[in-house]
Design an enzyme around this catalytic site. Structure first.
Site, PDB file in Angstrom:
ATOM      1  CD  GLU A   1      -2.870   1.238   0.245  1.00  0.00           C
ATOM      2  OE1 GLU A   1      -3.705   0.345   0.186  1.00  0.00           O
ATOM      3  OE2 GLU A   1      -2.828   2.198  -0.552  1.00  0.00           O
TER       4      GLU A   1
ATOM      5  CB  VAL B   1       0.626   3.773  -5.135  1.00  0.00           C
ATOM      6  CG1 VAL B   1      -0.080   4.793  -6.028  1.00  0.00           C
ATOM      7  CG2 VAL B   1       1.305   2.709  -5.990  1.00  0.00           C
TER       8      VAL B   1
ATOM      9  CE  LYS C   1       4.981   7.272  -5.869  1.00  0.00           C
ATOM     10  NZ  LYS C   1       5.186   8.668  -5.461  1.00  0.00           N
TER      11      LYS C   1
END
Ligand code: HSE
Length: 433
Positions: free
Chosen positions: A131, A134, A206
């Site tokens: 998690e 990004v 990302k």
């Protein structure tokens, strides 16, 4: 409630890791009462033993060998926060081989070696949680995988690099690119190598991860059309502002009518009063449109010690829950699904565009320029053309929608005209509708 304890080994004890340790000390009681889990830092591998650390490491065994932490039988969960794709890849693969869940913030590693890492996690029933890779503290991966799981994702428009957004915000106030970059570095926003921030590589990693989760294919960042902000001029920010737009380094991820996905990261004009347009300084903003939910907007700090630590904590809890419930086997990190039919070529990216160039103040100049643009199949929506001091007239054109191939053809045609100075600047324009 029975409390289960899981012991954490850190690879790297820099800014983000110290934020995680700090938050566990501060919120450990709250986390236990909420989750039934006690997360205890027990070991860390660092580069320099004598470096000053910004957290309380009582009870944490500190050494310099990352593999010793991974293989330490006291360590249940490995947190990789050293970055890069060398040692980081080795420690992640070793942890997964041993069946230990891995939490990482390393977008380059996940983006470039995701397929290998997810295969290893699946084969040993370990889990990979990323998690924090990004948009820092914004729980965007969980939103895509869980909150929006029932939606076909139509598009994602996102500011994913805080440093470049900070630089553009400063340039919007008149600072030069070099002065704004120096300020971003002074504030501690920029990556160790700011090239990744300003040339779009960080945002492109990302964007590839977001696209992969949205559409079920693992997309390598090489597939992302990437253009950074290094060449941006204050003049373009001023022209854009005159028409009610701001220029942002925007990730644009969308599926076309044939189900093909296009991923691009490039400077883009967006309406200045839109939620993306008002995302300023080092903040990230992400607009996701799903076919059921419609538009959603996520906003928050995309970088920094505590924001990123918040995402690592969430992953630690998820890893702990999976360990305690025996569901780690479901956490390979990425599962393929049929959310798209493949990739759409960048030449077909369909958008409005901004064009700027200078022309001579002579008869039929505009007729020639507009003719060249029209001959390329591009339709003009507005034109601004005001005489400058030196006889050259700065000219700005906003177009209706056209493909990237058509706008590049228009660029070549304008550059060949004798009435222009041969330098044409083009940016994408997205009304975010
Ligand atoms: N340097 C990145 C940014 C943060 O400025 O957003 C880490 O990905």
């Amino acid at each position: 409630m029975d409390i289960k304890e899981y012991r954490i080994g850190f690879i790297g004890m820099g800014t983000v890791a110290s934020g995680v340790v700090d938050a566990l000390r501060k919120n450990g009681g709250l986390i236990s009462s909420r989750s039934g889990l006690k997360l205890t830092p027990v070991a860390a591998a660092v580069r320099r033993l004598d470096a000053k650390r910004d957290c309380n490491l009582d009870g944490v065994e500190i050494g310099t060998d990352p593999m010793a932490v991974v293989r330490n039988p006291k360590v249940d969960i490995v947190v990789e926060l050293i970055g890069g794709t060398g040692v980081a890849r080795e420690v992640v693969m070793e942890a997964l081989r041993l069946g230990k869940p891995v939490v990482t913030a390393n977008k380059a590693l996940i983006c470039e070696f995701g397929s290998e890492i997810f295969a290893a996690a699946a084969s040993t029933h370990a889990g990979v949680f990323y998690e924090a890779s990004v948009a820092g503290g914004i729980p965007i991966l969980k939103a895509l995988r869980e909150g929006l799981a029932g939606n076909d994702i139509i598009s994602i428009r996102a500011i994913l690099n805080g440093t470049s957004n900070y630089i553009l915000s400063q340039m919007g106030k008149g600072a030069s690119f070099a002065a704004a970059l120096a300020k971003a570095q002074e504030m501690g926003y920029a990556e160790a190598d700011p090239t990744l921030d300003v040339d779009g590589g960080d945002a492109s990693h990302k964007a590839a991860i977001l696209a992969s989760l949205a559409y079920g294919n693992w997309f390598h960042s090489d597939l992302v059309y990437t253009r950074g902000i290094r060449d941006m001029a204050v003049a373009d920010m001023e022209f854009a502002a005159q028409c009610g737009y701001r220029i942002k380094l925007l990730a644009n991820i969308r599926k076309d009518s044939q189900g093909r996905v296009n991923i691009a990261v490039e400077p883009t004009l967006v309406p200045e009063d839109s939620p993306i347009g008002t995302t300023m300084n080092a903040y990230n903003g992400i607009k996701i449109c799903g076919d059921v939910v419609g538009d959603t907007m996520f906003y928050g700090q995309g970088a920094g010690r505590d924001a990123t630590a918040s995402a690592v904590l969430a992953d630690l809890l998820e890893a702990g829950w999976a360990l305690s419930s025996g569901t780690l086997a479901w956490q390979s990190g990425f599962t393929r699904f049929t959310g798209c039919t493949g990739l759409a070529p960048h030449s077909e990216a369909f958008s409005r565009w901004y064009i700027r160039f200078s022309v001579l103040d002579t008869p039929k100049t505009l007729a020639h320029v507009c003719g060249a643009i029209g001959d390329s199949g591009v339709s003009i929506s507005s034109i601004s053309h005001k005489p400058g001091a030196d006889g050259a007239i700065p000219t700005m054109i906003l177009t209706h929608k056209a493909s990237r191939a058509q706008i590049e053809a228009a660029r070549e045609a304008i550059e060949c005209l004798s009435v222009t100075d041969g330098k044409v600047t083009i940016y994408r324009l997205d009304d975010l509708d």
